[in-house]
Scaffold this motif. Structure first.
Motif, mmCIF file in Angstrom:
data_model
loop_
_atom_site.group_PDB
_atom_site.id
_atom_site.type_symbol
_atom_site.label_atom_id
_atom_site.label_comp_id
_atom_site.label_asym_id
_atom_site.label_seq_id
_atom_site.Cartn_x
_atom_site.Cartn_y
_atom_site.Cartn_z
ATOM 1 N N ARG A 93 0.844 -1.190 0.000
ATOM 2 C CA ARG A 93 0.000 0.000 0.000
ATOM 3 C C ARG A 93 0.885 1.249 0.000
ATOM 4 N NH1 ARG A 93 -2.978 -3.159 -1.488
ATOM 5 N NH2 ARG A 93 -4.958 -3.877 -0.602
ATOM 6 N N VAL A 94 0.275 2.373 -0.342
ATOM 7 C CA VAL A 94 0.968 3.652 -0.241
ATOM 8 C C VAL A 94 1.062 4.010 1.236
ATOM 9 C CG1 VAL A 94 0.873 6.113 -0.746
ATOM 10 C CG2 VAL A 94 0.255 4.464 -2.514
ATOM 11 N N LYS A 95 2.271 4.188 1.716
ATOM 12 C CA LYS A 95 2.500 4.513 3.125
ATOM 13 C C LYS A 95 2.630 6.018 3.331
ATOM 14 C CE LYS A 95 5.484 3.231 7.019
ATOM 15 N NZ LYS A 95 6.661 2.416 7.427
ATOM 16 N N PHE A 96 3.335 6.672 2.435
ATOM 17 C CA PHE A 96 3.493 8.131 2.477
ATOM 18 C C PHE A 96 2.962 8.697 1.160
ATOM 19 C CE2 PHE A 96 7.157 6.386 4.891
ATOM 20 C CZ PHE A 96 6.780 6.815 6.154
ATOM 21 N N VAL A 113 0.097 4.915 -7.382
ATOM 22 C CA VAL A 113 -0.583 5.881 -6.518
ATOM 23 C C VAL A 113 -2.031 6.074 -6.990
ATOM 24 C CG1 VAL A 113 -0.576 8.264 -5.687
ATOM 25 C CG2 VAL A 113 1.577 7.017 -5.917
ATOM 26 N N PHE A 114 -2.233 6.066 -8.306
ATOM 27 C CA PHE A 114 -3.583 6.141 -8.859
ATOM 28 C C PHE A 114 -4.456 4.988 -8.352
ATOM 29 C CE2 PHE A 114 -6.170 4.210 -12.276
ATOM 30 C CZ PHE A 114 -7.172 5.170 -12.403
ATOM 31 N N LEU A 115 -3.899 3.783 -8.332
ATOM 32 C CA LEU A 115 -4.652 2.629 -7.836
ATOM 33 C C LEU A 115 -4.997 2.792 -6.357
ATOM 34 C CD1 LEU A 115 -2.764 -0.356 -9.533
ATOM 35 C CD2 LEU A 115 -4.954 0.652 -10.210
ATOM 36 N N TYR A 205 -7.382 14.106 1.084
ATOM 37 C CA TYR A 205 -6.326 13.421 0.335
ATOM 38 C C TYR A 205 -5.229 12.952 1.302
ATOM 39 C CZ TYR A 205 -2.071 12.875 -2.410
ATOM 40 O OH TYR A 205 -0.907 12.389 -2.946
ATOM 41 N N GLY A 206 -4.835 11.700 1.156
ATOM 42 C CA GLY A 206 -3.758 11.149 1.970
ATOM 43 C C GLY A 206 -4.160 10.749 3.370
ATOM 44 N N VAL A 207 -5.450 10.728 3.669
ATOM 45 C CA VAL A 207 -5.908 10.408 5.025
ATOM 46 C C VAL A 207 -5.940 8.896 5.224
ATOM 47 C CG1 VAL A 207 -7.922 10.406 6.536
ATOM 48 C CG2 VAL A 207 -7.207 12.519 5.424
ATOM 49 N N ASP A 208 -5.250 8.435 6.264
ATOM 50 C CA ASP A 208 -5.327 7.041 6.712
ATOM 51 C C ASP A 208 -5.953 7.072 8.104
ATOM 52 O OD1 ASP A 208 -5.081 4.334 6.987
ATOM 53 O OD2 ASP A 208 -2.930 4.352 7.366
ATOM 54 N N PRO A 209 -7.269 6.929 8.225
ATOM 55 C CA PRO A 209 -7.971 7.262 9.476
ATOM 56 C C PRO A 209 -7.721 6.272 10.606
ATOM 57 C CG PRO A 209 -9.497 6.316 7.890
ATOM 58 C CD PRO A 209 -8.186 6.467 7.168
ATOM 59 N N HIS A 210 -7.519 6.822 11.804
ATOM 60 C CA HIS A 210 -7.382 6.040 13.029
ATOM 61 C C HIS A 210 -8.550 6.402 13.941
ATOM 62 C CE1 HIS A 210 -3.067 4.869 12.379
ATOM 63 N NE2 HIS A 210 -3.172 5.895 11.559
ATOM 64 N N PRO A 211 -9.433 5.460 14.275
ATOM 65 C CA PRO A 211 -10.583 5.781 15.125
ATOM 66 C C PRO A 211 -10.168 6.011 16.575
ATOM 67 C CG PRO A 211 -10.518 3.428 14.674
ATOM 68 C CD PRO A 211 -9.431 4.050 13.855
#
Length: 569
Positions: A93-96, A113-115, A205-211
């Motif tokens: 996965r994209v990490k950064f 990154v598009f994927l 954009y670029g959000v990797d959410p942590h609940p």
């Protein structure tokens, strides 16, 4: 005996494990790794397989048996990081997220990154207004099926492709109109580039959410983006801190603190579990180092606590964003060949799923069709390691980003949608079982599809246990289901007692170490006035003749006995 031990060690070192990595196009790459192989070895194999040079933006993610996500650390042994038994399954996965994805040097990097962003759009991590949603879906359509052809694309053809979990007829018509009239002649490369430029301007954009939950018990999502630290709550971005404003990230148990403005605690949140809080902290440390620092030589080991004997220590390993961009500018090679999926969907491709037109069946039947096609495919491989379904707001519920990045960085609060930000359960990095009631309520309010398991349990009258907490607009419902503060008095007392015990154990350990060093020094031949005075005391002479000498003779006897056994064998 010694030969048997050494031969066993050699067999253990030669042991191989099977490892499967799911790529961004949902294909799988399987390889074998040695027992002592480190994460860097596996990551290099995957990047070589993809012919990828700008690899610093990517990472390998895995999920432990408790459904807690982790990023594979490249400096540590793979087998020691994995808590499950082999064969291992992970995903790339994209990490950064690149601050400007359109500025990436190579097309293969932009395609990957598009994927990733396409997955984010599908699973609700990336929100946008209706007009942007139609344009982005049209870009995806143009990139994957090419120009509109009346002979191949009958009326309603766009409804056979799933760009979002929820489609309206109006949105589908708008997607078809844009694809037919505005994108004719665009190559897949151009469409993907336009898609990236549009995605970069979105609020999430670029959000990797942590609940998490705030101090009042209200659910929130914490995330680290290329531009800073954000907090999403309800339909708003309630906090935004640029990376140069964040001075320290700290956690203790389930409590996560963000320091800024000369070490003043300005934000405190509560993670579902201590493991989730540690994962949140490590992600924050890595993102801050990657985007904030000028050189990788400036990276330092970070502690989660101010006391040396307490907390966790972690160090980011890798290049920083500025170094990655400088290194990318030096790439000079023929562009590698890219194998795009085209019309045929991958086994669990989230954006190109064929199926009956959703609007041609009744609402209840439409829901079942959507679940059986989308959730059934996604649950096979993304429920543990990838990214299954959650509702993106549909219809006119998408809100625009009506400001530039510079203006946005200076403001803390912004509305991102008319509905609550609620991404897919399995794209969240940690399970939140206690939020299952909130999850069901929020899904019913937003009209989002449930998973197969959740639907079965809801028909039986029992709530399902979701993989992660959700966020509902109704705070009264949340507080009613909560019924208690995030950190109870009992937990506070337990935390204090553990801290005191830890301090006591460390103090006793240090005293024993100091005593041992003192004994070694006094029994040595060092002629130091301080040690000479100690040796002349009656207490030391008594200790020397009654305890130390017999103990030394006993150890010498045991060593001679062990040596004779080895010689005889």
């Amino acid at each position: 005996m010694l030969s048997r031990i050494m031969s066993g060690s050699i067999r253990n070192l030669d042991r191989e494990y099977d490892c499967t990595v799911r790529l961004l196009d949902d294909t799988e790459y399987t390889c074998t790794i040695q027992r002592d192989a480190k994460g860097q070895y596996l990551f290099d194999i995957i990047c070589h397989h993809l012919n990828l040079l700008e690899k610093d933006y990517f990472g390998i993610r895995y999920v432990d048996p408790d459904k807690q996500r982790h990023w594979l650390e490249v400096t540590k042994c793979i087998a020691k990081q994995m808590k499950s038994q082999p064969p291992f399954t992970m995903c790339l996965r994209v990490k950064f997220y690149p601050p400007d994805p359109a500025a990436l040097k190579e097309e293969i990097t932009r395609y990957l990154v598009f994927l990733q962003i396409k997955r984010d759009l599908y699973h609700g991590r990336l929100l946008c207004k209706t007009t942007d949603a139609a344009m982005m879906a049209a870009f995806i359509l143009q990139a994957e099926i090419g120009d509109y052809d009346p002979g191949k694309h009958p009326e309603g053809y766009s409804s056979k492709f799933q760009f979002f979990p929820k489609h309206s007829e109006k949105l589908e018509r708008r997607i078809s109109d844009i694809h037919k009239t505005e994108l004719i002649g665009q190559t897949p490369e151009t469409s993907e580039l336009n898609f990236l430029q549009k995605a970069q301007m979105l609020e999430t954009y670029g959000v990797d959410p942590h609940p998490c939950k705030d101090v009042s018990g209200n659910p929130a999502f914490l995330a680290f983006t290329p531009f800073g630290f954000v907090v999403l709550q309800g339909n708003k971005r309630v906090h935004f801190l640029k990376w140069n404003e964040v001075t320290k990230l700290k956690f203790e148990g389930k409590i996560f603190h963000i320091y800024a403005n000369q070490k003043e605690i300005i934000l405190t949140y509560f993670a579902p579990t201590p493991e989730a809080c540690k994962h949140l902290w490590k992600c924050g440390v890595e993102n801050q180092a990657f985007y904030k620092l000028e050189k990788s030589s400036q990276v330092r080991t970070v502690s989660s606590s101010n006391l040396f004997f307490k907390g966790s220590r972690f160090r980011y390993s890798g290049r920083v964003a500025k170094e990655v961009m400088e290194q990318s500018a030096k790439i000079k090679r023929e562009p590698p060949e890219i194998h795009r999926a085209g019309l045929v969907p991958s086994r669990s491709c989230p954006s190109i799923t064929h199926g009956p037109r959703l609007t041609s069946v009744p609402r209840t039947r439409r829901r079942a069709v959507h679940i059986s096609i989308m959730e059934g495919l996604e649950s096979l491989r993304d429920s543990a390691h990838s990214t299954p379904v959650r509702s993106v707001s549909h219809g006119d519920s998408f809100m625009p980003r009506s400001r530039s990045l510079a203006t946005d960085a200076s403001e803390g609060s912004a509305v991102i949608s008319d509905e609550a930000y609620s991404p897919s359960d399995s794209v969240l990095p940690t399970p939140v079982a206690e939020h299952s009631l909130e999850l069901a309520v929020a899904r019913q309010v937003n009209g989002a599809p449930c998973s197969i398991k959740e639907e079965k349990e809801s028909e039986a009258g029992t709530p399902s246990v979701g993989d992660a907490g959700d966020l509902s607009d109704s705070r009264a419902t949340v507080e009613g289901a909560e019924g208690a503060s995030p950190l109870s008095e009992v937990e506070q007392v337990n935390t204090f007692v553990l801290s005191v015990l830890r301090l006591l154990l460390v103090t006793i350990g240090l005293l024993f170490v100091l005593l041992f060093l003192l004994i070694v020094l006094t029994e040595s031949d060092l002629d130091v006035a301080f040690l000479r005075d100690i040796r002349q005391t009656p207490e030391f002479e008594q200790f020397h003749y009654e305890y130390f000498c017999p103990l030394r003779r006993w150890f010498a006897c045991k060593l001679r006995w062990a040596g004779s056994l080895l010689i005889n064998k």
